[in-house]
Scaffold this active site. Structure first.
Site, PDB file in Angstrom:
ATOM      1  N   ASN A   9       0.878  -1.164   0.000  1.00 52.92           N
ATOM      2  CA  ASN A   9       0.000   0.000   0.000  1.00 52.92           C
ATOM      3  C   ASN A   9       0.915   1.213   0.000  1.00 52.92           C
ATOM      4  OD1 ASN A   9      -1.753   2.078   0.456  1.00 52.92           O
ATOM      5  ND2 ASN A   9      -2.380   1.414   2.502  1.00 52.92           N
ATOM      6  N   TRP A  10       0.968   1.885  -1.131  1.00 47.05           N
ATOM      7  CA  TRP A  10       1.918   2.995  -1.254  1.00 47.05           C
ATOM      8  C   TRP A  10       1.388   4.283  -0.629  1.00 47.05           C
ATOM      9  CZ3 TRP A  10       4.782   2.679  -6.665  1.00 47.05           C
ATOM     10  CH2 TRP A  10       5.582   1.535  -6.661  1.00 47.05           C
ATOM     11  N   GLU A  96      -6.637   4.890   7.852  1.00 44.20           N
ATOM     12  CA  GLU A  96      -6.324   6.306   7.567  1.00 44.20           C
ATOM     13  C   GLU A  96      -7.506   6.994   6.892  1.00 44.20           C
ATOM     14  OE1 GLU A  96      -2.703   5.434   5.511  1.00 44.20           O
ATOM     15  OE2 GLU A  96      -1.819   4.782   7.401  1.00 44.20           O
ATOM     16  N   SER A 212       3.495  -2.436  10.148  1.00 39.71           N
ATOM     17  CA  SER A 212       4.946  -2.558  10.337  1.00 39.71           C
ATOM     18  C   SER A 212       5.506  -3.928   9.938  1.00 39.71           C
ATOM     19  CB  SER A 212       5.333  -2.216  11.781  1.00 39.71           C
ATOM     20  OG  SER A 212       4.971  -0.878  12.078  1.00 39.71           O
ATOM     21  N   GLY A 233       2.902  -1.295   4.193  1.00 37.11           N
ATOM     22  CA  GLY A 233       3.046   0.120   3.864  1.00 37.11           C
ATOM     23  C   GLY A 233       4.487   0.464   3.548  1.00 37.11           C
ATOM     24  N   GLY A 234       5.174   1.041   4.522  1.00 38.38           N
ATOM     25  CA  GLY A 234       6.532   1.560   4.330  1.00 38.38           C
ATOM     26  C   GLY A 234       7.484   0.602   3.617  1.00 38.38           C
TER      27      GLY A 234
HETATM   28  P1  13P Z   1       3.174   0.119   7.574  1.00 39.07           P
HETATM   29  O1  13P Z   1       3.609  -1.197   6.967  1.00 39.07           O
HETATM   30  O2  13P Z   1       3.978   1.278   7.075  1.00 39.07           O
HETATM   31  O3  13P Z   1       3.067   0.037   9.052  1.00 39.07           O
HETATM   32  O4  13P Z   1       1.684   0.396   7.020  1.00 39.07           O
HETATM   33  C1  13P Z   1       0.726  -0.602   7.147  1.00 39.07           C
HETATM   34  C2  13P Z   1      -0.465  -0.196   6.386  1.00 39.07           C
HETATM   35  O5  13P Z   1      -1.192   0.697   6.797  1.00 39.07           O
HETATM   36  C3  13P Z   1      -0.745  -0.880   5.118  1.00 39.07           C
HETATM   37  O6  13P Z   1      -2.016  -0.586   4.668  1.00 39.07           O
END
Ligand code: 13P
Length: 249
Positions: A9-10, A96, A212, A233-234
């Site tokens: 998920n960018w 979010e 994470s 995400g990251g």
């Molecule tokens: P992170 O992997 O950056 O914690 O983000 C998770 C996320 O919200 C994927 O949708």
């Protein structure tokens, strides 16, 4: 046997030209026939992203979609805008979007129904806050989110859905849920799906963990019986994502 699905998920990162560059960098790193690989990218980059991954094992998904067909909804993306360019996945109800853009369980349900109507697979997000976890209401809260998200969704549709369990306190914090915590909730989600539908539907639906996820935590998380992959995400913006996709090699 459920096939793993590992999605990046960018979020609101990378311009269209940066998207092409990063996808080209990641392409050779994310080949793994055991896994469905997906990048969900900002809407403005969907068309170029689709062209960039043509002929590879990579799928492209959207990060959001509106629940109406067309009309006076300035700034929104309609489902047929996604299907027109071949997009087959969409993230629905990310925490979010719930927190900053006022999405509710009810709008999540409308979007899920609309996605299925158009043959798009929704990745339905759920997850508790730290306060909810500390107060011991995590499972109750997640069950409520799932039950409303799947209202009026048929068993046949639900079998093809993806649910992403993302504890809010673990998103972008570097604080990954323990394997036991992630498995416990993903199992509870599967049991909830079995209650709503039946054992066959619960057995077919794919449930991801997100929050994470890293190359270090992925192998143990994805080895759990009820965790069918991750929403990342990251770490999906880096070459490390190749290691996450190849967690079983
Ligand atoms: P992170 O992997 O950056 O914690 O983000 C998770 C996320 O919200 C994927 O949708």
């Amino acid at each position: 046997m459920r096939k793993k699905i590992i999605a990046g998920n960018w979020k609101m990162n990378k311009t269209p030209s940066e998207t092409v560059a990063l996808l080209n960098e990641l392409k050779p790193l994310v080949a793994n026939d055991d896994v469905d690989v997906l990048f969900c990218v900002p809407a403005i980059s969907l068309t170029t992203a689709m062209e960039t991954v043509k002929g590879t094992n990579i799928n492209i998904g959207a990060e959001n979609m509106y629940f109406e067909e067309s009309g006076a909804y300035t700034g929104e993306i309609a489902p047929n805008m996604l299907t027109d360019i071949g997009v087959k996945y969409v993230i629905i109800g990310h925490s979010e979007r719930r927190e900053y853009f006022a999405e509710t369980d009810e709008t999540v349900n409308k979007k899920v129904l609309k996605a299925f109507e158009h043959g798009i697979t929704p990745i339905i997000c759920c997850g508790e806050t730290l306060t909810q976890r500390e107060q011991g209401v995590t499972i109750d809260f997640i069950r409520q989110q799932i039950k409303i998200a799947l209202l009026n969704v048929t068993a046949e549709q639900a079998k093809t859905a993806v649910i992403a369990y993302e504890p809010i306190w673990a998103i972008g914090t570097g604080k990954v849920a323990t394997t036991e915590q992630a498995q416990e909730v993903c199992k509870a989600i599967r049991e909830c799906v079995a209650e709503i539908y039946d054992a066959a539907t619960a057995d077919a639906i794919r449930i991801q963990y997100g929050g994470s996820v890293s190359a270090a935590s992925a192998p143990e998380l994805f080895a759990q019986p009820d965790i069918d992959g991750g929403l990342v995400g990251g770490a999906s913006l880096k070459a490390d994502f190749g290691k996450i996709v190849n967690y079983n090699k």
